[in-house]
Design a protein around this motif. Structure first.
Motif, short mmCIF file in Angstrom:
data_model
loop_
_atom_site.label_atom_id
_atom_site.label_comp_id
_atom_site.label_asym_id
_atom_site.label_seq_id
_atom_site.Cartn_x
_atom_site.Cartn_y
_atom_site.Cartn_z
N MET B 49 0.82 -1.22 0.00
CA MET B 49 0.00 0.00 0.00
C MET B 49 0.86 1.26 0.00
SD MET B 49 -2.89 -1.08 2.79
CE MET B 49 -4.24 -2.20 2.35
N ASP B 50 0.35 2.33 -0.65
CA ASP B 50 1.03 3.63 -0.60
C ASP B 50 1.10 4.11 0.85
OD1 ASP B 50 1.36 3.70 -3.33
OD2 ASP B 50 -0.50 4.81 -3.69
N TYR B 51 -0.01 4.01 1.55
CA TYR B 51 -0.05 4.34 2.97
C TYR B 51 -0.71 3.18 3.71
CZ TYR B 51 0.39 8.99 0.90
OH TYR B 51 0.80 10.06 0.15
N THR B 52 -0.12 2.78 4.83
CA THR B 52 -0.71 1.68 5.59
C THR B 52 -2.00 2.18 6.27
OG1 THR B 52 0.47 2.27 7.60
CG2 THR B 52 1.60 0.76 6.08
N PRO B 53 -2.81 1.25 6.78
CA PRO B 53 -4.06 1.67 7.43
C PRO B 53 -3.85 2.74 8.52
CG PRO B 53 -4.11 -0.68 7.06
CD PRO B 53 -2.75 -0.21 6.62
N ARG B 54 -2.81 2.60 9.34
CA ARG B 54 -2.59 3.59 10.40
C ARG B 54 -2.33 4.97 9.80
NH1 ARG B 54 1.61 5.99 12.94
NH2 ARG B 54 3.13 4.89 11.66
N TRP B 55 -1.54 5.02 8.73
CA TRP B 55 -1.28 6.29 8.05
C TRP B 55 -2.57 6.90 7.52
CZ3 TRP B 55 3.48 7.92 4.95
CH2 TRP B 55 4.66 7.49 5.57
N ILE B 56 -3.42 6.04 6.96
CA ILE B 56 -4.68 6.53 6.37
C ILE B 56 -5.49 7.29 7.42
CG2 ILE B 56 -6.92 5.78 5.45
CD1 ILE B 56 -4.81 5.62 3.33
N ILE B 57 -5.56 6.69 8.61
CA ILE B 57 -6.35 7.36 9.66
C ILE B 57 -5.70 8.68 10.06
CG2 ILE B 57 -7.17 7.16 12.04
CD1 ILE B 57 -8.02 4.44 11.50
N ALA B 58 -4.38 8.66 10.18
CA ALA B 58 -3.68 9.90 10.54
C ALA B 58 -3.91 10.97 9.48
CB ALA B 58 -2.18 9.62 10.70
N ALA B 59 -3.84 10.57 8.22
CA ALA B 59 -4.03 11.53 7.12
C ALA B 59 -5.45 12.08 7.12
CB ALA B 59 -3.70 10.86 5.79
N LEU B 60 -6.42 11.20 7.36
CA LEU B 60 -7.81 11.65 7.38
C LEU B 60 -8.03 12.64 8.52
CD1 LEU B 60 -9.79 8.38 6.58
CD2 LEU B 60 -9.62 10.42 5.14
N ARG B 61 -7.42 12.33 9.66
CA ARG B 61 -7.59 13.24 10.80
C ARG B 61 -6.94 14.59 10.54
NH1 ARG B 61 -7.17 9.86 16.33
NH2 ARG B 61 -4.95 10.01 15.93
N ALA B 62 -5.94 14.58 9.67
CA ALA B 62 -5.30 15.84 9.30
C ALA B 62 -6.05 16.52 8.16
CB ALA B 62 -3.85 15.60 8.91
N GLY B 63 -7.17 15.90 7.77
CA GLY B 63 -7.99 16.51 6.73
C GLY B 63 -7.51 16.24 5.32
N GLN B 64 -6.53 15.35 5.17
CA GLN B 64 -5.95 15.14 3.84
C GLN B 64 -6.66 14.04 3.06
OE1 GLN B 64 -1.80 14.59 4.62
NE2 GLN B 64 -1.53 16.68 5.36
N TRP B 65 -7.96 14.21 2.90
CA TRP B 65 -8.73 13.15 2.27
C TRP B 65 -8.38 12.97 0.80
CZ3 TRP B 65 -11.87 14.75 -1.70
CH2 TRP B 65 -12.17 16.12 -1.74
#
Lengths: 296, 192
Positions: B49-65
């Motif tokens: 994956m480009d970003y692992t699941p943990r990264w995805i959540i961090a990115a979403l919380r930072a608003g980087q959808w």
């Protein structure tokens, strides 16, 4: 015991042996499986990936038809994907808003669904409803000496875990032991086969298949028993490519659990759809096949 | 590696954006993530994956959808639910992956070709009421302009055919007119 039966699309042709062996086993154990009339696709994971409401409408049409036909009944599937999706549909329909929206769409086709149908998996029905006593009693050809790796795949016990352990299910292990098979210790039993990634991301799925096959071989299994048509196909049909990609010959027959159960009940190979495998199981099953003349 | 911050990423970081693109219930749940990484460690495909699941959540919380949608991550989820059943915060990550795939299609932002198989699949299901495997594969390889894929499939297809396991014709359900009515009804209301 009577159930409404939902075969699932994959069982019509590509995994017909799974359907045949399921019906044959049910008959031999006096379980009535009445096929749901005019059932449609379960809603399925690819559909859920791109749209929500139509997915649940597809699932709900089946549940509504089952309810209309048999009232509050158990809808028995033999595919993990169908099982998980029908279970998810039931669960999500408890949300008032979604329930209202799905109900509105169903009414366009003159259908309604009260929510009284339960999704079940045939494996779990055999273990929980039929039970050890009756199954042991009916075994006429115990599979002594046959080493089997029990493989559940993902969506039998996950995500709900209603009928078995989330990570280390045991229903198949138990059933196989009742019919005399030697169940090998197979810790990857509920790991993923890759599902549809085999089409969209073949490299990734092949590695998962390689790991599953390699462990079965390492544990000395003669065959693997599956409870899902997609797992069966992924494990069986890509063994050539695993060999090309990883240079390891990991070939092993992949059977539906119902075929092994059927053999132990003394059923004929043909009735169980045996012979349709891409990786032949003829050699390993020869000792357990009922000789035709004995059938007469 | 120095990561260059794009203007778009900064814009995405505006507070509350995630709530606007995802269901409130999911947005609320991802706030409870403790970033332990159990999801990533449990994921059989995370390594690709480009970003692992943990990264995805961090990115979403930072608003980087948008960055999340551009990644291959949602399309590598095999739906095995290990992350979901192990998450100590009760985040149903697999369902989040499904929601992100749907959002990606709604917004038209995804790695090229990612939804084609899924769209071809639902196309056959909507037409016949059941899946039609052979037609599905043909449509998939045609739409992805990948004749090599089809050619590579041929030997397996032939073996399946010889074993009577190749469904050449789709099964059409009797109720497909009613099914079409329901699908039209949803489409007219923008819910299909």
């Amino acid at each position: 015991m009577a159930y409404t039966y939902y075969p699932g699309c994959s069982q019509e042709v590509s995994n017909r042996a799974y359907d045949l062996s399921t019906r044959a086993v049910a008959k031999a154990l006096d379980i009535e499986l009445k096929e749901l009339k005019d059932w449609n696709c379960c809603g399925t994971s690819p559909s859920y990936s791109i749209r929500e409401l139509p997915t649940f409408v597809l699932g709900a049409r089946n549940l509504a038809l089952a309810e209309r036909e048999a009232g509050a009944c158990d809808l028995v599937t033999i595919c993990n994907g169908c099982f998980a999706m029908l279970e998810k549909t039931n669960l999500r329909l408890k949300e008032p808003d979604l329930r209202r929206r799905v109900g509105e769409v169903l009414s366009v086709a003159g259908l309604e669904y009260e929510g009284s149908v339960r999704a079940r998996h045939f494996l779990e029905v055999l273990v929980n409803d039929v039970g050890e006593g009756l199954i042991r009693e009916r075994v006429t050809m115990p599979l002594g000496g046959l080493k089997v790796a029990p493989y559940y795949g993902c969506q039998f016990s996950r995500p709900e875990g209603r009928y078995d352990d989330l990570e280390f299910p045991t229903a198949l292990d138990r059933l196989l032991s009742w019919i005399g098979a030697e169940v090998v210790d197979y810790p990857l039993k509920a790991q993923c086969c890759g599902g549809l990634l085999m089409i969209t991301k073949e490299e990734v799925a092949l590695k998962l298949i390689r790991d599953l096959l390699a462990l079965a071989q390492k544990r000395g299994a003669h065959c693997m028993a599956t409870i899902c048509p997609l797992c069966q196909l992924n494990l069986e049909a890509y063994q050539d490519r695993v060999k090309v990609r990883f240079g390891a010959d990991l070939s092993i027959p992949i059977l539906y659990f119902t075929q092994l159960l059927g053999l132990s009940l003394g059923l004929e190979g043909k009735a169980l759809g045996l012979g349709r495998e891409l990786v032949s199981a003829a050699d390993i099953l020869a000792p357990y096949l009922v000789v035709a003349s004995r059938e007469v | 590696m120095v990561h260059k911050v794009r203007e778009a990423d900064l814009f995405e970081s505006s507070v509350g954006l995630v709530e606007r693109v995802l269901d409130t219930s999911i947005a609320e749940k991802i706030r409870s993530c403790i970033q332990c990484g159990t999801c990533s460690a449990s994921c059989p495909t995370a390594y690709a994956m480009d970003y692992t699941p943990r990264w995805i959540i961090a990115a979403l919380r930072a608003g980087q959808w948008e960055r999340v949608l551009r990644s291959n991550t949602p399309w590598l989820c095999a739906s095995c639910y290990y992350c979901t059943v192990r998450c100590p915060s009760g985040i149903e990550f697999t369902d989040l992956m499904y929601a992100l795939k749907r959002l990606a299609i709604e917004r038209g932002i995804y790695p090229k070709g990612s939804p084609v198989l899924y769209q071809a699949f639902t196309g056959t299901v909507d037409r016949y009421g059941r899946s039609a495997e052979v037609e599905l594969m043909a449509r998939y390889y045609l739409r992805t302009l990948n004749p090599w894929g089809l050619i590579k499939m041929a030997p397996m297809g032939l073996r399946m055919l010889l074993k009577g396991r190749l469904p050449l014709l789709p099964h059409r359900i009797e109720g497909r007119r009613e099914l079409a009515k329901m699908l039209d009804y949803m489409r007219e209301r923008g819910e299909g």
